[in-house]
Design a protein around this motif. Structure first.
Motif, PDB file in Angstrom:
ATOM      1  N   PHE A 118       0.822  -1.214   0.000  1.00 46.75           N
ATOM      2  CA  PHE A 118       0.000   0.000   0.000  1.00 46.75           C
ATOM      3  C   PHE A 118       0.855   1.262   0.000  1.00 46.75           C
ATOM      4  N   TYR A 119       1.856   1.316   0.892  1.00 39.28           N
ATOM      5  CA  TYR A 119       2.666   2.524   1.046  1.00 39.28           C
ATOM      6  C   TYR A 119       4.018   2.478   0.337  1.00 39.28           C
ATOM      7  N   GLY A 120       4.486   1.287  -0.035  1.00 37.40           N
ATOM      8  CA  GLY A 120       5.784   1.174  -0.690  1.00 37.40           C
ATOM      9  C   GLY A 120       6.837   0.603   0.236  1.00 37.40           C
ATOM     10  N   ARG A 121       7.911   0.104  -0.364  1.00 37.62           N
ATOM     11  CA  ARG A 121       8.973  -0.569   0.408  1.00 37.62           C
ATOM     12  C   ARG A 121       9.690   0.411   1.345  1.00 37.62           C
ATOM     13  N   ARG A 122      10.074   1.564   0.810  1.00 35.17           N
ATOM     14  CA  ARG A 122      10.885   2.515   1.574  1.00 35.17           C
ATOM     15  C   ARG A 122      10.168   2.959   2.844  1.00 35.17           C
ATOM     16  N   SER A 123       8.909   3.306   2.732  1.00 32.22           N
ATOM     17  CA  SER A 123       8.158   3.787   3.894  1.00 32.22           C
ATOM     18  C   SER A 123       8.091   2.737   4.994  1.00 32.22           C
ATOM     19  N   ILE A 124       7.899   1.484   4.620  1.00 29.96           N
ATOM     20  CA  ILE A 124       7.748   0.430   5.628  1.00 29.96           C
ATOM     21  C   ILE A 124       9.072   0.127   6.300  1.00 29.96           C
ATOM     22  N   TYR A 125      10.171   0.186   5.547  1.00 31.93           N
ATOM     23  CA  TYR A 125      11.482   0.088   6.189  1.00 31.93           C
ATOM     24  C   TYR A 125      11.605   1.146   7.292  1.00 31.93           C
ATOM     25  N   LEU A 126      11.185   2.371   6.980  1.00 35.67           N
ATOM     26  CA  LEU A 126      11.334   3.481   7.927  1.00 35.67           C
ATOM     27  C   LEU A 126      10.353   3.386   9.090  1.00 35.67           C
ATOM     28  N   TRP A 127       9.257   2.687   8.922  1.00 36.01           N
ATOM     29  CA  TRP A 127       8.324   2.489  10.030  1.00 36.01           C
ATOM     30  C   TRP A 127       8.848   1.442  11.013  1.00 36.01           C
ATOM     31  N   GLY A 128       9.461   0.383  10.484  1.00 33.97           N
ATOM     32  CA  GLY A 128       9.866  -0.728  11.338  1.00 33.97           C
ATOM     33  C   GLY A 128      11.099  -0.450  12.184  1.00 33.97           C
ATOM     34  N   MET A 129      12.069   0.287  11.633  1.00 33.58           N
ATOM     35  CA  MET A 129      13.345   0.470  12.328  1.00 33.58           C
ATOM     36  C   MET A 129      13.219   1.191  13.674  1.00 33.58           C
ATOM     37  N   PRO A 130      12.397   2.241  13.802  1.00 39.07           N
ATOM     38  CA  PRO A 130      12.261   2.864  15.128  1.00 39.07           C
ATOM     39  C   PRO A 130      11.717   1.895  16.179  1.00 39.07           C
ATOM     40  N   ILE A 131      10.805   1.000  15.780  1.00 40.04           N
ATOM     41  CA  ILE A 131      10.274   0.017  16.721  1.00 40.04           C
ATOM     42  C   ILE A 131      11.383  -0.921  17.176  1.00 40.04           C
ATOM     43  N   LEU A 132      12.243  -1.319  16.237  1.00 40.15           N
ATOM     44  CA  LEU A 132      13.392  -2.153  16.595  1.00 40.15           C
ATOM     45  C   LEU A 132      14.300  -1.441  17.596  1.00 40.15           C
ATOM     46  N   CYS A 133      14.611  -0.177  17.324  1.00 36.42           N
ATOM     47  CA  CYS A 133      15.528   0.569  18.197  1.00 36.42           C
ATOM     48  C   CYS A 133      14.962   0.691  19.612  1.00 36.42           C
TER      49      CYS A 133
END
Length: 436
Positions: A90-105
């Motif tokens: 829905f939003y694209g690969r790049r956006s989802i990469y950027l959503w997931g990483m803060p949760i990991l940190c």
């Protein structure tokens, strides 16, 4: 794996033209970047097991209780892969990469600060959920930018680099446990996640094909506001209703069982049989298997592309997706089953340094054999469901992961009941069944 597709698929020059949007150098950078980010989920999973004794001591818990967090992390990884893949369509690969990483940190820092079992369980779930996307997203990115006859090589390269993390993680976790601190290890993972997020933000373009994303279909005025639609992540699993996709998932899971049967009880089998008690050395015993994984991924990906091109030329341009699966036979029928069966017999009957070195050789061959199957299967999933490649990969990985969670629970009880040799022979037979 038998050829199941009966209707040939044709790939036209007009269709392939969309893959020329990025220059060759930019494509190589994208592959490097998603591969580097793909290291992190492997490290997050692989470093935890060797640190269980130290965590149990620090939090005054039993090893069995702390081990529950590993099971939770497997579940979180499966759910996270489905969620991130669904929203990437829905939003694209790049956006989802950027959503997931803060949760990991945040999750990594939470794990490092945990003072109770409840907090450890919660933050471990968040940590693994946050980093669950890169493997399925990375395969989707490569499917976005490379043509049919090229993507197998680069998917193999992607998984080959990611599997360096699988090879090194147990050693890193064991060394951190032995000589440093499990808390500092998770702070370091959080810092790594922050670095990945910055690299993605500044240098990863959106690779999804123009006009294919869900957000592209919304009115422009709607896109200006925060509007997160509900997308059922379990919808991806319906892709496995295809007999072809389900059967290759099941076959790859059965082959992967041979690796888990060797690796999960490593301290309990190889460690006890050959008198290895140092956590760092036990972790180092995982390296041959990981090295085999990496080499197998690189070679099999290129081989599967060669097979596709050869058979397509024989049919004068007609393409059957299952041609790629011909590349799995060497690993699935010979290398993986023979190595796991041999390891069981060697551990049972051959002692001393000779037995240890023969086991290390079996681990290396097994790692190669497993990825000689997994990488062509991953590329096949992208070929067959190209418009939903990240979701297909996520469904494949999540289902495989859930099967492996059951296997990990059964391995040690099986060894206790029937012994190492028979447990490994059963795993070899299951792997062979998956290829027939």
């Amino acid at each position: 794996m038998m050829v199941l597709e009966v209707n040939p698929l044709l790939v036209t020059t007009a269709y392939e033209a969309i893959y020329d949007r990025f220059a060759p150098d930019q494509k190589r950078w994208i592959v490097f970047l998603v591969s580097f980010v793909g290291l992190l989920p492997m490290v997050v999973q692989g470093t935890f097991v060797p640190s269980i004794p130290q965590i149990a001591e620090d939090l005054d818990l039993t090893h069995a209780v702390v081990s529950l967090t590993f099971s939770i992390s497997i579940f979180a990884s499966a759910i996270g892969a489905l969620v991130w893949a669904a929203y990437s369509s829905f939003y694209g690969r790049r956006s989802i990469y950027l959503w997931g990483m803060p949760i990991l940190c945040v999750g990594s820092c939470g794990v490092a600060l945990s003072t109770s079992f409840q907090s450890l369980l919660f933050w471990r779930f968040m940590q693994t959920f946050g980093c669950a996307g890169p493997l399925s997203l990375g395969a989707g990115v490569i499917g976005d930018i490379y043509k049919l006859g090229e993507r197998g090589t680069f998917i193999g390269l992607f998984y080959g680099v990611a599997l360096i993390g699988f090879a090194a993680a147990p050693f890193i976790g064991g060394a951190a446990t032995q000589y440093w601190s499990w808390r500092n290890l998770h702070y370091s993972i959080g810092a790594w996640g922050l670095l990945d997020m910055l690299l993605i933000y500044f240098s990863l373009p959106e690779t999804s094909h123009p006009g294919t994303l869900g957000i592209d279909k919304l009115p422009l005025r709607t896109r200006r506001w925060i509007n997160i639609p509900w997308i059922n992540p379990l919808n991806s699993l319906w892709l496995l209703c295809s007999p072809n996709l389900f059967l290759v998932m099941l076959a790859s899971a059965l082959v992967l069982t041979s690796g888990y049967v060797l690796l999960v009880p490593m301290a309990y089998t190889v460690g006890v049989r050959y008198g290895i008690t140092n956590d760092a050395i036990i972790g180092a015993c995982f390296l041959p298997g990981g090295l085999g994984n990496m080499i197998g991924a690189l070679v099999s990906g290129h081989q599967s592309d060669t097979v596709v091109r050869r058979w397509r030329e024989k049919r004068k341009g007609v393409w059957y997706p299952e041609d790629r699966l011909r590349a799995t036979w060497i690993g699935g029928l010979i290398m993986a089953p023979l190595s796991v069966g041999a390891s069981g017999l060697i551990t049972t009957y051959v002692g001393g340094p000779v037995g240890l070195w023969l086991n290390i050789l079996c681990l290396f061959v097994n790692g190669m054999g497993i990825d000689w199957v997994l990488e062509p299967v991953s590329a096949y999933n992208v070929d067959v469901v190209h418009s939903r490649s990240a979701e297909a990969t996520a469904a494949y990985l999540a289902s495989r992961t859930l099967i492996m969670s059951v296997v990990t629970a059964l391995v040690i009880p099986s060894i206790d009941r029937i012994g190492v040799a028979w447990t490994d022979i059963i795993a070899a037979v299951l792997g062979l069944i998956g290829q027939l």
